[in-house]
Design a protein around this motif. Structure first.
Motif, PDB file in Angstrom:
ATOM      1  N   GLU A 149      38.019  34.738  31.736  1.00 28.79           N
ATOM      2  CA  GLU A 149      38.517  34.593  33.107  1.00 28.79           C
ATOM      3  C   GLU A 149      39.304  35.836  33.526  1.00 28.79           C
ATOM      4  O   GLU A 149      39.188  36.300  34.658  1.00 28.79           O
ATOM      5  N   GLN A 150      40.091  36.365  32.592  1.00 24.32           N
ATOM      6  CA  GLN A 150      40.851  37.581  32.875  1.00 24.32           C
ATOM      7  C   GLN A 150      39.914  38.755  33.127  1.00 24.32           C
ATOM      8  O   GLN A 150      40.136  39.569  34.035  1.00 24.32           O
ATOM      9  N   GLU A 153      38.207  38.361  36.510  1.00 25.78           N
ATOM     10  CA  GLU A 153      39.154  38.655  37.582  1.00 25.78           C
ATOM     11  C   GLU A 153      39.375  40.161  37.697  1.00 25.78           C
ATOM     12  O   GLU A 153      39.422  40.712  38.805  1.00 25.78           O
ATOM     13  N   ALA A 156      36.389  41.655  39.373  1.00 26.83           N
ATOM     14  CA  ALA A 156      36.375  41.320  40.797  1.00 26.83           C
ATOM     15  C   ALA A 156      37.354  42.185  41.589  1.00 26.83           C
ATOM     16  O   ALA A 156      37.126  42.486  42.761  1.00 26.83           O
ATOM     17  N   GLN A 157      38.451  42.593  40.926  1.00 28.89           N
ATOM     18  CA  GLN A 157      39.458  43.418  41.586  1.00 28.89           C
ATOM     19  C   GLN A 157      39.179  44.911  41.458  1.00 28.89           C
ATOM     20  O   GLN A 157      39.972  45.741  41.883  1.00 28.89           O
TER      21      GLN A 157
END
Length: 310
Positions: A149-150, A153, A156-157
């Motif tokens: 998940e990290q 994320e 995505a950033q």
């Protein structure tokens, strides 16, 4: 061996005349993750009278089993004693597997009070396993974001380096979890290291190499090669012809903005079907293939494409 009762916090001690289950887990996990065989299956059922048991039926030759097991182990640690994870190798324990009705693996069974509560088959994604567990257990409090998940994320950033470093660790920990390798390739592409990404994808087993997720990464590489550079995009400013609009849409797809890119391609096709020997339609089909048949954008834009054509 002792297992913590999640209600009281007190240890549960097995009967003295019963062998303790074998232990094969990381330090600190021996209370939560055990191996089970004919020597301790009865003890496992006795434990389930006090603490629910997640029984993971697996086989050494089963690749999905190897992908699923790290997820189950991680969730077991995260739930901190709400249940224990017992791992049954069906190749070494065929009689037990037959008694449990195991017909294919992976087969994960929830056992409580000595009886079967529910089960699922196949290597489900972590999100679906969490939803399945939520039917029976409260979500763990203050659960940290998982490494994947990290990584997702971070990607995505726009922090491809952090995402790549996390996926490298995940691949090292679970080398046979091929989705991690695909996501590592995706992060490498985002870092501009497409050749490394292709080499990684080329080394996957055939069924993984040809899966939708891997095809999607390959397609993103192809789109990046075909799409205009920043300078090329700037040169298109103010233009509203088919070539300019197609190139903008191609760049949006290459950047991962699939919704905008698909919309742009569909608009080019609507206004100028003949452009580039039907290039917009052909590129739409390539994006559908990259995203996968079940992706919401594929479903939506395939329907819109059909309406436009017919």
């Amino acid at each position: 061996m002792s297992i913590v009762d999640p209600r009281s916090g007190a240890p549960l001690t097995p009967p003295q005349d019963t062998p303790s289950p074998s232990q094969e887990a990381a330090p600190g996990d021996e209370q939560l993750i055990i191996d089970v065989d004919r020597n301790n299956i009865q003890q496992l059922l006795e434990f389930s009278m006090q603490v629910p048991v997640l029984l993971d039926c697996w086989a050494p030759w089963c690749q999905p089993c190897k992908a699923l097991m790290p997820i189950l182990e991680k969730l077991t640690r995260e739930y901190r004693g709400t249940f224990i994870l017992a791992k049954l190798n069906i190749e070494e324990n065929q009689e037990i597997a037959a008694q449990l009705g195991v017909r294919s693996v992976p087969d994960v069974k929830l056992i409580s009070q000595g009886g079967l509560v529910d089960h699922f088959q196949g290597a489900l994604p972590e999100k679906e396993i969490r939803e399945w567990l939520a039917r029976y257990f409260p979500a763990p409090e203050d659960a940290p974001a998982s490494p994947e998940e990290q990584a997702a994320e971070a990607l995505a950033q726009g922090d491809a380096t952090t995402a790549r470093e996390i996926y490298e660790q995940l691949v090292q920990q679970s080398p046979e979890n091929y989705p991690f390798q695909v996501e590592l390739a995706r992060a490498l592409v985002a870092e501009g290291r497409s050749e490394e990404a292709i080499a990684l994808l080329d080394n996957l087993p055939p069924e993984e190499r040809d899966a939708a997720s891997a095809r999607g990464v390959r397609a993103s590489i192809e789109f990046r090669e075909e799409a205009p550079s920043d300078d090329g995009l700037a040169a298109l400013a103010g233009r509203d012809d088919s070539e300019a609009n197609y190139q903008r849409a191609l760049r949006q797809v290459a950047d991962g903005d699939y919704a905008a890119g698909l919309e742009g391609l569909l608009e080019v096709m609507r206004k100028d079907r003949s452009y580039g020997d039907d290039a917009a339609r052909k590129t739409l089909l390539r994006v559908f293939d990259a995203l996968g048949a079940d992706h919401p954008l594929t479903v939506t834009y395939r329907r819109r494409l059909f309406t436009l054509l017919y």
